[in-house]
Scaffold this active site. Structure first.
Site, PDB file in Angstrom:
ATOM      1  CG  ASP A  19     -27.688 -52.696 -35.120  1.00  0.00           C
ATOM      2  OD1 ASP A  19     -27.193 -53.674 -35.565  1.00  0.00           O
ATOM      3  OD2 ASP A  19     -28.816 -52.987 -34.845  1.00  0.00           O
TER       4      ASP A  19
ATOM      5  CD  GLU B  48     -20.576 -30.977 -31.953  1.00  0.00           C
ATOM      6  OE1 GLU B  48     -20.381 -31.825 -30.889  1.00  0.00           O
ATOM      7  OE2 GLU B  48     -21.846 -30.702 -32.131  1.00  0.00           O
TER       8      GLU B  48
HETATM    9  C1  GLC Z   1     -27.922 -55.846 -36.837  1.00  0.00           C
HETATM   10  C2  GLC Z   1     -26.914 -56.745 -36.193  1.00  0.00           C
HETATM   11  C3  GLC Z   1     -27.829 -57.886 -35.714  1.00  0.00           C
HETATM   12  C4  GLC Z   1     -28.812 -57.502 -34.912  1.00  0.00           C
HETATM   13  C5  GLC Z   1     -29.911 -56.711 -35.487  1.00  0.00           C
HETATM   14  C6  GLC Z   1     -30.774 -55.957 -34.234  1.00  0.00           C
HETATM   15  O1  GLC Z   1     -28.529 -56.572 -38.044  1.00  0.00           O
HETATM   16  O2  GLC Z   1     -26.025 -56.809 -37.106  1.00  0.00           O
HETATM   17  O3  GLC Z   1     -26.785 -58.960 -35.117  1.00  0.00           O
HETATM   18  O4  GLC Z   1     -29.232 -58.698 -34.377  1.00  0.00           O
HETATM   19  O5  GLC Z   1     -29.203 -55.686 -36.052  1.00  0.00           O
HETATM   20  O6  GLC Z   1     -30.335 -55.155 -33.613  1.00  0.00           O
END
Ligand code: GLC
Length: 561
Positions: free
Chosen positions: A216, A267
């Site tokens: 993310d 790993e």
């Molecule tokens: C990314 C995710 C989104 C979230 C953001 C903050 O863009 O896809 O859903 O709100 O990160 O974590």
């Protein structure tokens, strides 16, 4: 209560280290997929109960959005504990059972990892709040003194991605940085302890059999915060340089961080893989693919249904993947954007300034789905054509739950039932992403259309039943059957990661390419029928009544060469 899937025709997963290169990955947004315990929130046993559905759909892997303990300030992307399961979604044992069932069906598992920020309920952040200025506990996050005589002003004028200030005061003159919601304090990646802890998390899930990670905000994490912070306007200027020198995004130090991650991935056998969610200029994307394995390319998702835009995007990204050694990723929908059946049923967005995907359809959403009028059937038709095109491309395809049912965005969620922080932080100025996160329909009727035995945590519209799995399964021409046929066929036709463009009619209207083995993919994005190229018709996104390909239709054809 839903029963686990116990069919025993196990498919061996094998040890192919390149399994991901041309995989079809299906994104499960766990709270909205299947609710096994009837509390209105989807859960991990719910996923387990639907393994045979996923196997019959023909996906190679499942990517689960966060299922970790969370107050859901941002749909689970506010993580309280990176190495646990939210009790509302199950337990670690449920997780293990789900992985075993998916693996038993030949489906790999990718989990979401959220390294840029934790939640404000994370034990580290609680400790930071309870600790004084300058303490080690505060150094795990980004705390700064406020400006003004008593620190009553934020340290800079930066805005959070979800609206409002990116700084929050803690009452003693200090403020903490949250690039997203207030409940998502940014971690300090300059601190070795933070880096180490994420390596522990990567091993924790890898040891439990996870095959890969979706990273993310992979372009966040590293920051450069000098004593005098640049203004938002200065940052906007720096962003144009595309040279890794921005204070908050896409910094070059990320390479070091991800090199450590790759060592952990290595790993394991087969090595774990990661796909970066990096909203960076196209010129910088290959760096993430090289560093982590793969990077999302959201270009198709940001484009209109347009032959020239599609062709340029495909050519550019294939060249990019060739340069990074990775494979291309292709995406039309995910949990952050308006569903593609709906996008294509609204007027084209164009390619100019301000054509922002996350705001795509904003006016339409703000009007509760009234204006401009949605061409629901036309949008779905284009979505089916675009999907069949995408599934013909070399590289891996990421699908979002519900798109295989042809679901549209839900526009008419009442304000008091909305959940997305974007909606609240902009005082309703932006509607947010709830409309693509409504629990998906499994049955034509019944409580929550078969999602669970009770209601659904976001309201489902009456029209959901007609797009349910029950309504579409076994029905020739349904979107579900189109996806099933396409995925089965794709598996058989798949060859080297190359394509050759072929000229079929007017290039402004028609996109055609040949894959190895004589697999020809033709999409008519124009307004008039075109003659179908010669060969054996394998599949088309609409039933064809003659030897012509109508507008907004894709065909897969086997040719003799
Ligand atoms: C990314 C995710 C989104 C979230 C953001 C903050 O863009 O896809 O859903 O709100 O990160 O974590």
């Amino acid at each position: 209560m839903a029963q686990p899937d116990t069919r025993s025709d196990a498919v061996p997963l094998g040890l192919d280290p390149d399994w991901w290169r041309q995989a079809v990955v299906y994104q499960v947004y766990p709270r909205s997929f299947a609710d096994a315990d009837g509390d209105g929130i989807g859960d991990l046993p719910g996923v387990t109960s639907r393994v045979s559905y996923l196997r019959d759909l023909g996906v190679d892997a499942v990517w689960l959005s966060p299922f970790y303990p969370s107050a859901l300030a941002d749909g689970g992307y506010d993580v309280d504990d990176y190495r646990n399961v939210d009790p509302r979604l199950g337990t670690l044992d449920d997780f293990d059972a789900m992985v075993a069932a998916l693996h038993g069906a030949g489906i790999r598992v990718i989990v979401d990892i959220v390294p840029n920020h934790s939640s404000n309920r994370h034990v580290w952040f609680q400790e930071a709040l309870a600790s004084p200025k300058g303490s080690h506990a505060r150094s795990r996050y980004v705390f700064r003194d406020g400006l003004g005589e008593n620190g009553e002003l934020p340290p800079s004028d930066w805005q959070s991605v979800f609206g409002g200030s990116a700084w929050e005061p803690v009452g003693d003159g200090q403020w903490y940085l949250h690039i997203f919601a207030t409940e998502q304090p940014d971690l300090n990646w300059a601190l070795p302890e933070v880096r180490e802890d994420f390596l522990t998390t990567l091993r924790f899930w890898s040891d439990r059999g996870v095959d890969g990670f979706r990273v993310d905000v992979a372009h966040g994490l590293a920051k450069d915060l000098p004593p005098v912070l640049p203004s938002a306007a200065q940052l906007a200027e720096i962003a144009k340089r595309e040279d890794g020198s921005h204070a908050l995004w896409d910094r070059d130090e990320l390479e070091e961080i991800y090199a450590d991650w790759r060592r952990v991935f290595a790993e394991y056998t087969p090595p774990r893989i990661a796909v970066a969610e990096a909203w960076v200029p196209a010129s910088r994307r290959a760096r993430y693919a090289t560093a982590l394995g793969q990077a999302f390319n959201f270009d198709l998702l940001e484009a209109d249904f347009d032959a020239d835009q599609f062709r340029q995007i495909i050519s550019f990204n294939l060249a990019q993947s060739a340069s990074s050694g990775s494979s291309s990723t292709w995406v039309l929908s995910n949990h952050d954007v308006v569903r593609h059946a709906t996008r294509y049923g609204l007027p084209p967005r164009g390619t100019g300034e301000g054509a922002d995907t996350l705001k795509s359809g904003t006016a339409w959403l703000l009007s509760g789905g009234e204006e401009p009028p949605l061409d629901a059937l036309g949008g779905l038709r284009k979505a089916r054509a675009a999907t069949l095109l995408l599934l013909g491309l070399p590289g891996s395809a990421y699908l979002y739950e519900g798109e295989e049912l042809g679901l549209h965005e839900v526009a008419d969620i009442p304000a008091d039932q909305r959940q997305d922080p974007t909606f609240f932080r902009t005082n309703g100025g932006e509607i947010g992403r709830d409309g693509c996160r409504v629990p998906i329909p499994w049955t034509v009727s019944g409580p929550s259309f078969g999602f669970g035995s009770a209601g659904a945590h976001l309201p489902q519209p009456a029209w959901f039943g007609a797009s349910s799995v029950e309504a579409e399964a076994g029905v020739p021409g349904s979107t579900l059957e189109l996806y099933r046929s396409a995925l089965a066929l794709r598996r058989r036709l798949q060859g080297d990661e190359t394509l050759d463009w072929v000229e079929v009619g007017d290039p402004d209207a028609v996109l055609a390419f040949r894959r190895p083995g004589g697999w020809l993919v033709v999409t008519n994005l124009g307004e008039t029928n075109i003659p179908l190229p010669e060969g054996e018709l394998l599949l088309s996104s609409e039933a064809l009544s003659s030897a012509e390909l109508p507008p907004a239709t894709t065909a897969w054809i086997r040719t003799s060469d």
